[in-house]
Enzyme design. Sequence first.
Site, PDB file in Angstrom:
ATOM      1  N   ASP A 114       1.047  -1.006   0.215  1.00 59.89           N
ATOM      2  CA  ASP A 114       0.051   0.020   0.057  1.00 59.89           C
ATOM      3  C   ASP A 114       0.711   1.133   0.374  1.00 59.89           C
ATOM      4  OD1 ASP A 114      -2.596   1.277   0.261  1.00 59.89           O
ATOM      5  OD2 ASP A 114      -2.467   1.324   2.063  1.00 59.89           O
ATOM      6  N   ASP A 121       2.994   5.039  -5.110  1.00 66.20           N
ATOM      7  CA  ASP A 121       2.293   5.736  -5.109  1.00 66.20           C
ATOM      8  C   ASP A 121       3.304   6.879  -5.497  1.00 66.20           C
ATOM      9  OD1 ASP A 121       0.920   8.288  -4.475  1.00 66.20           O
ATOM     10  OD2 ASP A 121       0.240   7.319  -2.365  1.00 66.20           O
TER      11      ASP A 121
HETATM   12  P1  13P Z   1      -9.168   5.045   5.902  1.00 62.23           P
HETATM   13  O1  13P Z   1      -8.002   5.415   6.260  1.00 62.23           O
HETATM   14  O2  13P Z   1     -10.544   5.602   4.765  1.00 62.23           O
HETATM   15  O3  13P Z   1      -9.069   3.689   5.791  1.00 62.23           O
HETATM   16  O4  13P Z   1      -8.139   4.769   4.077  1.00 62.23           O
HETATM   17  C1  13P Z   1      -7.280   3.740   4.056  1.00 62.23           C
HETATM   18  C2  13P Z   1      -6.361   3.697   2.967  1.00 62.23           C
HETATM   19  O5  13P Z   1      -6.780   4.186   2.056  1.00 62.23           O
HETATM   20  C3  13P Z   1      -5.031   2.255   3.041  1.00 62.23           C
HETATM   21  O6  13P Z   1      -4.486   3.192   1.533  1.00 62.23           O
HETATM   22  O1  G3H Z   2      -2.947   5.458   3.816  1.00 63.21           O
HETATM   23  C1  G3H Z   2      -3.129   4.105   4.477  1.00 63.21           C
HETATM   24  C2  G3H Z   2      -2.801   3.486   5.374  1.00 63.21           C
HETATM   25  O2  G3H Z   2      -4.251   4.045   5.985  1.00 63.21           O
HETATM   26  C3  G3H Z   2      -1.692   3.182   6.428  1.00 63.21           C
HETATM   27  O3  G3H Z   2      -1.349   3.887   7.249  1.00 63.21           O
HETATM   28  O4  G3H Z   2       0.630   4.115   6.749  1.00 63.21           O
HETATM   29  O5  G3H Z   2      -0.135   4.934   9.340  1.00 63.21           O
HETATM   30  O6  G3H Z   2       0.513   2.440   8.153  1.00 63.21           O
HETATM   31  P1  G3H Z   2      -0.351   3.642   7.568  1.00 63.21           P
HETATM   32 ZN    ZN Z   3      -4.421   5.304   0.379  1.00 60.66          ZN
END
Ligand code: 13P
Ligand code: G3H
Ligand code: ZN
Length: 322
Positions: free
Chosen positions: A83, A105
Amino acid sequence: MALVTTTEMFKKAYDGGYAVGAFNVNNMEMVQGITEACREEHAPVILQVSKGARAYANHTYLVKLVEAAVLECPDIPIALHLDHGPDFETCKSCIDGGFTSVMIDASSLPFEKNIEVTKQVVEYAHAHGVVVEAELGTLAGVEDDVKVDAADSSYTKAEDVQEFVEKTGCDSLAIAIGTSHGAYKFTAEQCTRNEKGILVPPPLRFDILKDVEARLPGFPIVLHGSSSVPQEYVKMVNENGGKMPDAVGIPEEQLREAARMAVCKINIDSDLRLAMTGTIRQFMAEHPDKFDPREYLKPARANIKELVRHKLKDVLGCAGKA
Ligand code: 13P
Ligand code: G3H
Ligand code: ZN
């Protein structure tokens, strides 16, 4: 079933008018709560790991926890996704280290630079059988060490998406249509209040989503920042020593609507964090004498599971689609 990429999942989701849930994981209880719900509801799932999660729990521990879930849930497709990959090196490390999908990203960079960085990741990923999510447009909110103020966030320009996807070769695209990261997605000034005094956020920009869908027919779109911030958990936090005034999320019916359209992946993290924190706070308040972590992590995991079950059935529409 071994870990899968998202290719097949997204094709089915696009054609079936639903979205696959992408849930962030940082520890064993989250992996278990999420995947047990998906196993029981026969839902495909994307388990995602951020840079911060890798720093907290260690890449190998997270991969092994997800591999354990794959063994425990042999009948559902599970993808392991990076992510918000911040750069090529982080994406490469995850591609080399067992992930089946990565996000690069580069959305904060200028358009041409975003294309260049994304293309570099796509070339390496595809050569290794891994798929790539990219992002155009900037969401407000906090992710890892990046904080984007609402004033600096920007909706995706639909007229850019075709060129971006063609030039980069990315497999899915995250767009900005008014969602936002974290539990405080909108300021009180951006919202109205309903009769119960609860903040009601501005609606998502379905016009942009429709425009993107028309320009990229059949192409999977991703929504970040899609927690709904359940008020029952905000209340649970606040009634047990927490302080989260005016936390507000995206209404679930709008996410269901997006899932019927080109949105094939919906990211949910903050809701699970809230469920875990609210449950643990309540347990601590009710049982000041207890100190065995299993006693408070057990109900926290159970509530994550029930929340994910609700998302699969009532929001994403992916229950029964494994
Ligand atoms: P939320 O903070 O809305 O749960 O979004 C999570 C997210 O986009 C992780 O990449
Ligand atoms: O968009 C981000 C996710 O909510 C992950 O959060 O970067 O604190 O692990 P983090
Ligand atoms: Zn995100």
